[in-house]
Design a protein around this motif. Structure first.
Motif, short mmCIF file in Angstrom:
data_model
loop_
_atom_site.label_atom_id
_atom_site.label_comp_id
_atom_site.label_asym_id
_atom_site.label_seq_id
_atom_site.Cartn_x
_atom_site.Cartn_y
_atom_site.Cartn_z
N GLY A 1 18.16 20.10 29.28
CA GLY A 1 18.47 19.81 30.67
C GLY A 1 19.70 20.40 31.30
N LYS A 2 20.61 20.99 30.52
CA LYS A 2 21.84 21.52 31.11
C LYS A 2 21.77 23.04 31.18
N PHE A 3 22.09 23.58 32.35
CA PHE A 3 22.03 25.03 32.48
C PHE A 3 22.95 25.51 33.61
N ARG A 4 23.33 26.76 33.50
CA ARG A 4 24.15 27.42 34.51
C ARG A 4 23.60 28.83 34.68
N TRP A 5 23.05 29.10 35.86
CA TRP A 5 22.43 30.39 36.18
C TRP A 5 23.28 31.00 37.29
N GLU A 6 24.05 32.02 36.94
CA GLU A 6 25.07 32.54 37.86
C GLU A 6 24.77 33.99 38.24
N TYR A 7 24.43 34.18 39.52
CA TYR A 7 24.24 35.53 40.04
C TYR A 7 25.60 36.11 40.40
N GLN A 8 25.83 37.35 39.97
CA GLN A 8 27.11 38.00 40.25
C GLN A 8 26.96 39.17 41.22
N LYS A 9 25.88 39.93 41.09
CA LYS A 9 25.63 41.07 41.96
C LYS A 9 24.18 41.06 42.39
N PRO A 10 23.85 41.48 43.62
CA PRO A 10 24.75 41.93 44.68
C PRO A 10 25.43 40.79 45.44
N TYR A 11 24.93 39.55 45.25
CA TYR A 11 25.52 38.40 45.93
C TYR A 11 25.86 37.33 44.90
N GLN A 12 26.88 36.55 45.19
CA GLN A 12 27.29 35.49 44.30
C GLN A 12 26.58 34.19 44.66
N GLN A 13 25.77 33.71 43.74
CA GLN A 13 25.08 32.44 43.90
C GLN A 13 25.10 31.72 42.57
N LEU A 14 24.98 30.41 42.63
CA LEU A 14 25.11 29.61 41.42
C LEU A 14 24.09 28.48 41.43
N ILE A 15 23.42 28.28 40.28
CA ILE A 15 22.52 27.16 40.08
C ILE A 15 22.99 26.42 38.84
N VAL A 16 23.34 25.15 39.01
CA VAL A 16 23.90 24.36 37.90
C VAL A 16 23.10 23.07 37.75
N GLY A 17 22.70 22.76 36.53
CA GLY A 17 21.99 21.52 36.24
C GLY A 17 22.68 20.75 35.14
N ASP A 18 22.83 19.43 35.32
CA ASP A 18 23.50 18.59 34.32
C ASP A 18 22.56 17.55 33.71
N ALA A 19 21.26 17.83 33.77
CA ALA A 19 20.19 16.95 33.24
C ALA A 19 19.83 15.83 34.19
N GLU B 1 21.02 16.16 37.92
CA GLU B 1 21.11 16.73 39.25
C GLU B 1 21.21 18.25 39.14
N VAL B 2 20.62 18.94 40.12
CA VAL B 2 20.69 20.39 40.17
C VAL B 2 21.37 20.80 41.47
N TRP B 3 22.38 21.65 41.34
CA TRP B 3 23.08 22.18 42.51
C TRP B 3 22.76 23.65 42.71
N LEU B 4 22.47 24.03 43.96
CA LEU B 4 22.30 25.43 44.33
C LEU B 4 23.41 25.77 45.31
N TYR B 5 24.31 26.67 44.91
CA TYR B 5 25.49 26.98 45.71
C TYR B 5 25.46 28.44 46.13
N ASP B 6 25.45 28.66 47.44
CA ASP B 6 25.51 30.01 48.01
C ASP B 6 26.90 30.21 48.58
N GLN B 7 27.67 31.05 47.94
CA GLN B 7 29.07 31.22 48.33
C GLN B 7 29.19 31.88 49.70
N ASP B 8 28.34 32.88 49.98
CA ASP B 8 28.42 33.58 51.26
C ASP B 8 28.05 32.67 52.43
N LEU B 9 27.00 31.85 52.24
CA LEU B 9 26.57 30.94 53.30
C LEU B 9 27.42 29.68 53.36
N LYS B 10 28.25 29.48 52.35
CA LYS B 10 29.07 28.27 52.26
C LYS B 10 28.20 27.02 52.36
N GLN B 11 27.16 27.01 51.53
CA GLN B 11 26.24 25.88 51.51
C GLN B 11 25.91 25.50 50.08
#
Length: 202
Positions: free
Chosen positions: A63-81, A83-93
């Protein structure tokens, strides 16, 4: 003639065993892997266009994972078993989802989830290709967003994931620099939204 028939039958038998090894390799991988880190290259193909991105992935089963896009855009998907967070740094959302509603939010969620793939998917061995042993996983649930998933394994590790969704889009992922069962910082799997971002909860 009999020798030719026997040779042909023997070759077919050897080939069937080779194909079946992909399912056995997946079971062995899931049974022996408790954590994983790797680099990935992801290509999304649809409507005549291809979008390619690269990044890093870290997983602790279950259940725990971290999927981190670095190029061409920085995005992050984090799961702690839970809750899952989807973070778009450029959109600030930052978007939060219950893990039960986000199992297919990323390939990492699929790999970090229930290790009993046969419970959720129908597995079928495919012919070897590109030096990999392949299998196809078809979701048993009708509400899955995927038509099917193909996994390519070599040396007991998942090297490729091809995900075919119901909208005609294909996501192809190649893993590299794979390390199985490393010690990973638990902080990798927790996410706190920055103060200047919009937070959406689903």
């Amino acid at each position: 003639m009999r020798i030719q028939i026997l040779c042909g039958a023997f070759a077919a038998l050897i080939t069937s065993f080779a194909h079946a090894d992909a399912i056995g390799d997946l079971k062995q991988f899931l049974g022996s892997t408790h954590s994983l880190k790797a680099q990935f290259t992801q290509s999304v193909v649809g409507k005549g266009k291809t979008q390619t991105s690269t990044g890093n992935v870290a997983i602790v089963i279950p259940g725990k994972f971290r999927w981190e896009y670095q190029k061409p855009y920085q995005q992050l998907i984090v799961g702690d078993a839970k809750e899952v967070w989807l973070y778009d740094q450029d959109l600030k959302q930052a978007t939060s989802k219950n893990v039960a509603n986000a199992l297919e939010s990323s390939p990492a969620a699929l790999l970090a989830g229930d290790t009993s793939w046969e419970k959720n998917y129908t597995l079928k061995a495919l012919p070897d290709q590109d030096g990999l042993a392949w299998l196809e996983a078809t979701p048993k649930r009708d509400d899955s967003s995927f038509e099917h998933i193909r996994l390519g394994l070599a040396n007991g590790q998942i090297q490729r994931m091809d995900l075919f969704d119901k909208f005609g889009q294909t996501t192809q992922i190649r893993f590299s620099q794979i390390v199985t069962n490393p010690k990973l910082d638990t902080g990798l799997f927790h996410f706190t939204p920055p103060k200047d971002v919009d937070v959406v909860r689903e």
